[in-house]
Design a protein around this motif. Structure first.
Motif, PDB file in Angstrom:
ATOM      1  N   PRO A 217       1.778 -25.824 -22.447  1.00 41.84           N
ATOM      2  CA  PRO A 217       2.091 -24.874 -21.376  1.00 41.84           C
ATOM      3  C   PRO A 217       3.453 -24.225 -21.589  1.00 41.84           C
ATOM      4  O   PRO A 217       4.388 -24.860 -22.044  1.00 41.84           O
ATOM      5  CB  PRO A 217       2.079 -25.736 -20.119  1.00 41.84           C
ATOM      6  CG  PRO A 217       2.296 -27.123 -20.595  1.00 41.84           C
ATOM      7  CD  PRO A 217       1.751 -27.209 -21.986  1.00 41.84           C
ATOM      8  N   THR A 218       3.530 -22.955 -21.248  1.00 35.25           N
ATOM      9  CA  THR A 218       4.785 -22.225 -21.385  1.00 35.25           C
ATOM     10  C   THR A 218       5.570 -22.200 -20.083  1.00 35.25           C
ATOM     11  O   THR A 218       6.707 -21.748 -20.071  1.00 35.25           O
ATOM     12  CB  THR A 218       4.529 -20.782 -21.838  1.00 35.25           C
ATOM     13  OG1 THR A 218       3.679 -20.146 -20.895  1.00 35.25           O
ATOM     14  CG2 THR A 218       3.884 -20.755 -23.208  1.00 35.25           C
ATOM     15  N   THR A 219       4.962 -22.664 -19.000  1.00 37.11           N
ATOM     16  CA  THR A 219       5.644 -22.741 -17.703  1.00 37.11           C
ATOM     17  C   THR A 219       5.403 -24.124 -17.107  1.00 37.11           C
ATOM     18  O   THR A 219       4.617 -24.915 -17.627  1.00 37.11           O
ATOM     19  CB  THR A 219       5.107 -21.679 -16.718  1.00 37.11           C
ATOM     20  OG1 THR A 219       3.734 -21.970 -16.442  1.00 37.11           O
ATOM     21  CG2 THR A 219       5.224 -20.285 -17.282  1.00 37.11           C
ATOM     22  N   THR A 220       6.064 -24.408 -16.007  1.00 41.51           N
ATOM     23  CA  THR A 220       5.849 -25.685 -15.330  1.00 41.51           C
ATOM     24  C   THR A 220       4.620 -25.648 -14.431  1.00 41.51           C
ATOM     25  O   THR A 220       4.170 -26.684 -13.967  1.00 41.51           O
ATOM     26  CB  THR A 220       7.085 -26.050 -14.482  1.00 41.51           C
ATOM     27  OG1 THR A 220       7.353 -24.984 -13.574  1.00 41.51           O
ATOM     28  CG2 THR A 220       8.283 -26.296 -15.375  1.00 41.51           C
ATOM     29  N   SER A 221       4.078 -24.477 -14.216  1.00 42.26           N
ATOM     30  CA  SER A 221       2.892 -24.338 -13.368  1.00 42.26           C
ATOM     31  C   SER A 221       1.655 -24.851 -14.106  1.00 42.26           C
ATOM     32  O   SER A 221       1.447 -24.526 -15.280  1.00 42.26           O
ATOM     33  CB  SER A 221       2.696 -22.869 -12.988  1.00 42.26           C
ATOM     34  OG  SER A 221       1.454 -22.686 -12.368  1.00 42.26           O
TER      35      SER A 221
ATOM     36  N   GLY B  24      -0.412 -22.042 -15.480  1.00 40.99           N
ATOM     37  CA  GLY B  24       0.331 -21.073 -16.287  1.00 40.99           C
ATOM     38  C   GLY B  24      -0.301 -20.851 -17.644  1.00 40.99           C
ATOM     39  O   GLY B  24      -1.325 -21.437 -18.005  1.00 40.99           O
ATOM     40  N   THR B  25       0.328 -19.999 -18.415  1.00 38.80           N
ATOM     41  CA  THR B  25      -0.185 -19.657 -19.740  1.00 38.80           C
ATOM     42  C   THR B  25       0.163 -20.750 -20.760  1.00 38.80           C
ATOM     43  O   THR B  25       1.064 -21.557 -20.553  1.00 38.80           O
ATOM     44  CB  THR B  25       0.414 -18.328 -20.224  1.00 38.80           C
ATOM     45  OG1 THR B  25       1.835 -18.449 -20.256  1.00 38.80           O
ATOM     46  CG2 THR B  25       0.008 -17.197 -19.314  1.00 38.80           C
ATOM     47  N   TYR B  26      -0.577 -20.755 -21.852  1.00 36.86           N
ATOM     48  CA  TYR B  26      -0.362 -21.714 -22.931  1.00 36.86           C
ATOM     49  C   TYR B  26       0.037 -20.957 -24.191  1.00 36.86           C
ATOM     50  O   TYR B  26      -0.342 -19.808 -24.391  1.00 36.86           O
ATOM     51  CB  TYR B  26      -1.633 -22.513 -23.201  1.00 36.86           C
ATOM     52  CG  TYR B  26      -1.856 -23.616 -22.194  1.00 36.86           C
ATOM     53  CD1 TYR B  26      -1.534 -24.921 -22.501  1.00 36.86           C
ATOM     54  CD2 TYR B  26      -2.349 -23.342 -20.933  1.00 36.86           C
ATOM     55  CE1 TYR B  26      -1.714 -25.932 -21.581  1.00 36.86           C
ATOM     56  CE2 TYR B  26      -2.540 -24.345 -20.004  1.00 36.86           C
ATOM     57  CZ  TYR B  26      -2.217 -25.642 -20.332  1.00 36.86           C
ATOM     58  OH  TYR B  26      -2.395 -26.640 -19.423  1.00 36.86           O
TER      59      TYR B  26
ATOM     60  N   GLU C 286      12.167 -20.379 -30.111  1.00 33.89           N
ATOM     61  CA  GLU C 286      12.699 -19.298 -29.289  1.00 33.89           C
ATOM     62  C   GLU C 286      13.225 -18.153 -30.159  1.00 33.89           C
ATOM     63  O   GLU C 286      12.990 -16.978 -29.877  1.00 33.89           O
ATOM     64  CB  GLU C 286      13.816 -19.807 -28.373  1.00 33.89           C
ATOM     65  CG  GLU C 286      13.345 -20.775 -27.304  1.00 33.89           C
ATOM     66  CD  GLU C 286      13.211 -22.207 -27.824  1.00 33.89           C
ATOM     67  OE1 GLU C 286      13.671 -22.497 -28.953  1.00 33.89           O
ATOM     68  OE2 GLU C 286      12.628 -23.026 -27.105  1.00 33.89           O
TER      69      GLU C 286
END
Length: 137
Positions: free
Chosen positions: A70-74, A77-79, A100
């Protein structure tokens, strides 16, 4: 178009340059967001852009791609996957390009490449008023 006086010629050219500048800016903007991602979004090109920016003069490089996460903590969210590139120089030293840094250079390089293509298309547009509007002989 043939005009009678220098004032008419330069007035027409000034108006045409304003129009050409607006068109040229639109071409550059459009190409950076449409042409750039189409031409420069492959993995090989992204890697070359990152290597050229962070490791100029490197003799070898290795790329390690990590698992998708996952790219967010949600939770919804997106992967995305991670990439880490290690550059080796002639003297034996190494440099690691983090995920990054790799992402920033590949995305930025993609848009800059498109903008450069757009500039190559747009610059000739700015010369059109010189040839289009002339003084009548």
């Amino acid at each position: 178009m043939k005009l009678e006086t220098n004032k008419q010629v330069w007035g027409a050219r000034a108006i045409a340059w304003i129009v050409a500048l607006v068109v040229a800016c639109g071409v550059i903007f459009g190409s950076s967001f449409m042409l750039g991602p189409v031409l420069f979004s492959s993995d090989a090109v992204s890697r070359k852009i990152a290597l050229a920016y962070y490791c100029p003069g490197a003799v070898d490089s290795t790329e390690a791609q990590g698992a998708s996460g996952p790219t967010t903590t949600s939770p919804s969210g997106t992967y995305g996957h991670t990439v880490e590139v290690t550059c080796t120089f002639a003297d034996g030293s190494t440099k690691v390009i983090s995920n990054e840094e790799f992402a920033l250079t590949s995305i930025g390089g993609m848009f800059v490449g498109g903008a450069l293509c757009g500039a190559a298309i747009a610059i000739p547009i700015l010369f059109v008023p010189l040839f289009l509007f002339r003084k009548k002989k």
